[in-house]
Design a protein around this motif. Structure first.
Motif, short mmCIF file in Angstrom:
data_model
loop_
_atom_site.label_atom_id
_atom_site.label_comp_id
_atom_site.label_asym_id
_atom_site.label_seq_id
_atom_site.Cartn_x
_atom_site.Cartn_y
_atom_site.Cartn_z
N ARG A 129 0.83 -1.21 0.00
CA ARG A 129 0.00 0.00 0.00
C ARG A 129 0.87 1.26 0.00
O ARG A 129 0.60 2.22 -0.74
CB ARG A 129 -0.90 0.02 1.23
N ALA A 130 1.91 1.28 0.84
CA ALA A 130 2.78 2.44 0.91
C ALA A 130 3.42 2.71 -0.45
O ALA A 130 3.54 3.87 -0.88
CB ALA A 130 3.86 2.24 1.97
N ALA A 131 3.84 1.66 -1.14
CA ALA A 131 4.43 1.83 -2.47
C ALA A 131 3.40 2.39 -3.46
O ALA A 131 3.72 3.26 -4.29
CB ALA A 131 4.98 0.50 -2.97
N GLU A 132 2.17 1.90 -3.36
CA GLU A 132 1.12 2.42 -4.24
C GLU A 132 0.84 3.89 -3.97
O GLU A 132 0.73 4.71 -4.90
CB GLU A 132 -0.16 1.60 -4.03
N TRP A 133 0.75 4.27 -2.69
CA TRP A 133 0.49 5.66 -2.34
C TRP A 133 1.65 6.57 -2.77
O TRP A 133 1.44 7.69 -3.22
CB TRP A 133 0.28 5.80 -0.84
N ALA A 134 2.87 6.07 -2.60
CA ALA A 134 4.05 6.87 -2.94
C ALA A 134 4.28 6.96 -4.44
O ALA A 134 4.99 7.85 -4.92
CB ALA A 134 5.29 6.29 -2.26
N GLY A 135 3.71 6.03 -5.18
CA GLY A 135 3.92 6.01 -6.62
C GLY A 135 5.27 5.49 -7.03
O GLY A 135 5.70 5.67 -8.17
N GLN A 136 5.97 4.82 -6.12
CA GLN A 136 7.27 4.22 -6.41
C GLN A 136 7.59 3.22 -5.29
O GLN A 136 6.92 3.20 -4.26
CB GLN A 136 8.38 5.28 -6.46
N SER A 137 8.60 2.41 -5.50
CA SER A 137 8.98 1.45 -4.47
C SER A 137 9.45 2.19 -3.23
O SER A 137 10.02 3.29 -3.30
CB SER A 137 10.08 0.52 -4.98
N VAL A 138 9.23 1.58 -2.07
CA VAL A 138 9.60 2.20 -0.79
C VAL A 138 10.58 1.30 -0.05
O VAL A 138 10.65 0.09 -0.30
CB VAL A 138 8.35 2.44 0.09
N ALA A 139 11.32 1.90 0.85
CA ALA A 139 12.10 1.13 1.82
C ALA A 139 11.25 0.98 3.08
O ALA A 139 10.44 1.85 3.39
CB ALA A 139 13.41 1.84 2.14
N VAL A 140 11.43 -0.13 3.77
CA VAL A 140 10.74 -0.31 5.05
C VAL A 140 11.78 -0.66 6.12
O VAL A 140 12.80 -1.27 5.83
CB VAL A 140 9.64 -1.39 4.99
N ASP A 141 11.50 -0.23 7.33
CA ASP A 141 12.39 -0.47 8.46
C ASP A 141 11.66 -1.32 9.49
O ASP A 141 10.63 -0.90 10.03
CB ASP A 141 12.83 0.86 9.09
N ALA A 142 12.16 -2.52 9.72
CA ALA A 142 11.54 -3.42 10.69
C ALA A 142 11.98 -3.11 12.12
O ALA A 142 11.41 -3.66 13.08
CB ALA A 142 11.88 -4.87 10.36
N LEU A 143 13.01 -2.29 12.28
CA LEU A 143 13.47 -1.87 13.60
C LEU A 143 13.79 -3.06 14.50
O LEU A 143 13.58 -3.03 15.71
CB LEU A 143 12.44 -0.95 14.27
N ALA A 200 7.72 -3.59 -5.11
CA ALA A 200 7.14 -2.65 -4.15
C ALA A 200 8.14 -2.18 -3.11
O ALA A 200 8.02 -1.05 -2.60
CB ALA A 200 5.93 -3.27 -3.45
N VAL A 201 9.11 -3.02 -2.77
CA VAL A 201 10.01 -2.72 -1.64
C VAL A 201 11.46 -2.72 -2.09
O VAL A 201 11.96 -3.70 -2.62
CB VAL A 201 9.80 -3.74 -0.50
#
Length: 349
Positions: free
Chosen positions: A174-188, A207-208
């Motif tokens: 979803r975040a990638a769709e909203w951003a319009g590009q692939s995103v990085a994610v942090d699992a912390l 997406a990621v």
């Protein structure tokens, strides 16, 4: 007195001015490390209380009378002073002092730190946006992601903490769709090996860009096993490392998608330039951690062939810069390298 003749004659720690910063809040760094030579001062701020105290009580004394431009020699001296304790907090304190000495060197030479590291540093440094306090499951998240992505950053990064694998994958996509590009994610550090494997089986690779710190510790054996078991999971790691030998082995065995170490936590600019070189030789992209934003900008400008977009923490970085003059704000996904001597940092008093 020229740079070659200059030695460190005073090291001190200052508390930053709350009247300038506004009321302190939990998590604010409240100290500056100051290094002097011949009436000129170099500074690094803001610094947390514990590393600042270590500089004030032990490391500052060890740095006295050392040549300002002998950064490698000073690093070895400080590491020897702490001995087996030169990791974690020790490296953090060494890094803060090291950055202040580089700032002093720049003032003595009349050059930005990036120009001391490279003959032709880049004038603009790309940055990516990091907003780890945003809950991607909240109703308002879509507007926040779209607004942030619309500011021209190289890409964006969002936190995905403990949840079931299906939900993690859904939120990331979803975040990638909203951003319009692939995103990085942090699992912390919250996923662990089992959940990381489950996510890897479900994740859309388009997406990621990467999953940062999926495991609770930067354990070489654990990440090596994870790399073997999840060929499809792009991993980023590095901010918790504190040893060059560890770095070389991890990059060779685990082949992370991004090396995300911190320029101060690793031991400072002197150590960080070697880490950038090792990552470049290994073919692993460097995306410097945003906690030490200003040193990271100078390193990325000095080594643009090896260091890509620097993390800009959109919530925390403006707070860190409240007590500084000449703050850096991204425009169209880039920040301009400061043209002032040293790090380009002046503490407001």
């Amino acid at each position: 007195m020229g740079v070659a003749d200059s030695v460190i004659d005073r090291v001190r720690v200052e508390r930053l001015d709350e009247n300038v910063a506004g009321p302190w809040e939990a998590g604010d760094s409240q100290f500056a490390v100051v290094v002097e030579s011949g009436g000129l001062a170099g500074v690094f701020a803001p610094v947390d209380e514990l590393p600042a105290a270590l500089v004030a009580t032990r490391l500052g004394q060890s740095a006295l009378n050392h040549p300002v431009d002998d950064h490698g020699g000073l690093l070895r001296r400080l590491l020897a002073e702490l001995g087996p304790h030169a990791a974690g907090l020790g490296r953090w304190a060494i890094g803060a002092l090291d950055c202040a000495v580089w700032d002093l060197h720049g003032h003595l030479a009349g050059l930005p730190v990036a120009a001391l590291l490279s003959e032709s540093p880049a004038r603009q440094v790309p940055v990516y946006a990091s907003w780890l306090s945003l809950d991607l499951s909240a109703d308002s998240a879509i507007e926040s992601v779209k607004a942030t992505a619309g500011q021209g950053f190289a890409f964006t990064k969002w936190a995905l903490r403990e949840a079931e694998a299906d939900e993690l994958v859904l939120l990331a996509e979803r975040a990638a769709e909203w951003a319009g590009q692939s995103v990085a994610v942090d699992a912390l550090g919250t996923w662990g090996p089992t959940r990381s494997r489950e996510v890897a089986r479900r994740l859309n690779p388009e997406a990621v860009r990467w999953v940062e710190d999926p495991l609770p510790r930067t354990d070489l054996a654990a990440y090596t096993l994870l790399h073997r078991q999840t060929k499809g999971l792009p991993v980023a790691v590095g901010e918790r490392l504190s040893c060059l030998e560890e770095v070389a082995v991890l990059l060779r065995r685990c082949r992370p998608e991004a090396f995300t170490f911190d320029a101060v936590w690793c031991g400072g600019i002197t150590e960080a330039r070697d880490w950038v070189g090792v990552a470049h030789d290994a073919g692993v992209p460097v995306h410097l951690h945003g906690r030490a934003f200003l040193p990271a900008v100078h390193l990325a400008a000095a080594f643009p062939h090896a260091a890509g977009a620097v993390e800009y923490q959109v919530v925390w970085e403006p707070r860190r810069q409240r007590t500084l003059r000449g703050t850096l704000r991204p425009e169209d996904g880039h920040v301009a390298l400061p043209d002032r001597p040293g790090l380009g940092m002046e503490v407001l008093r």
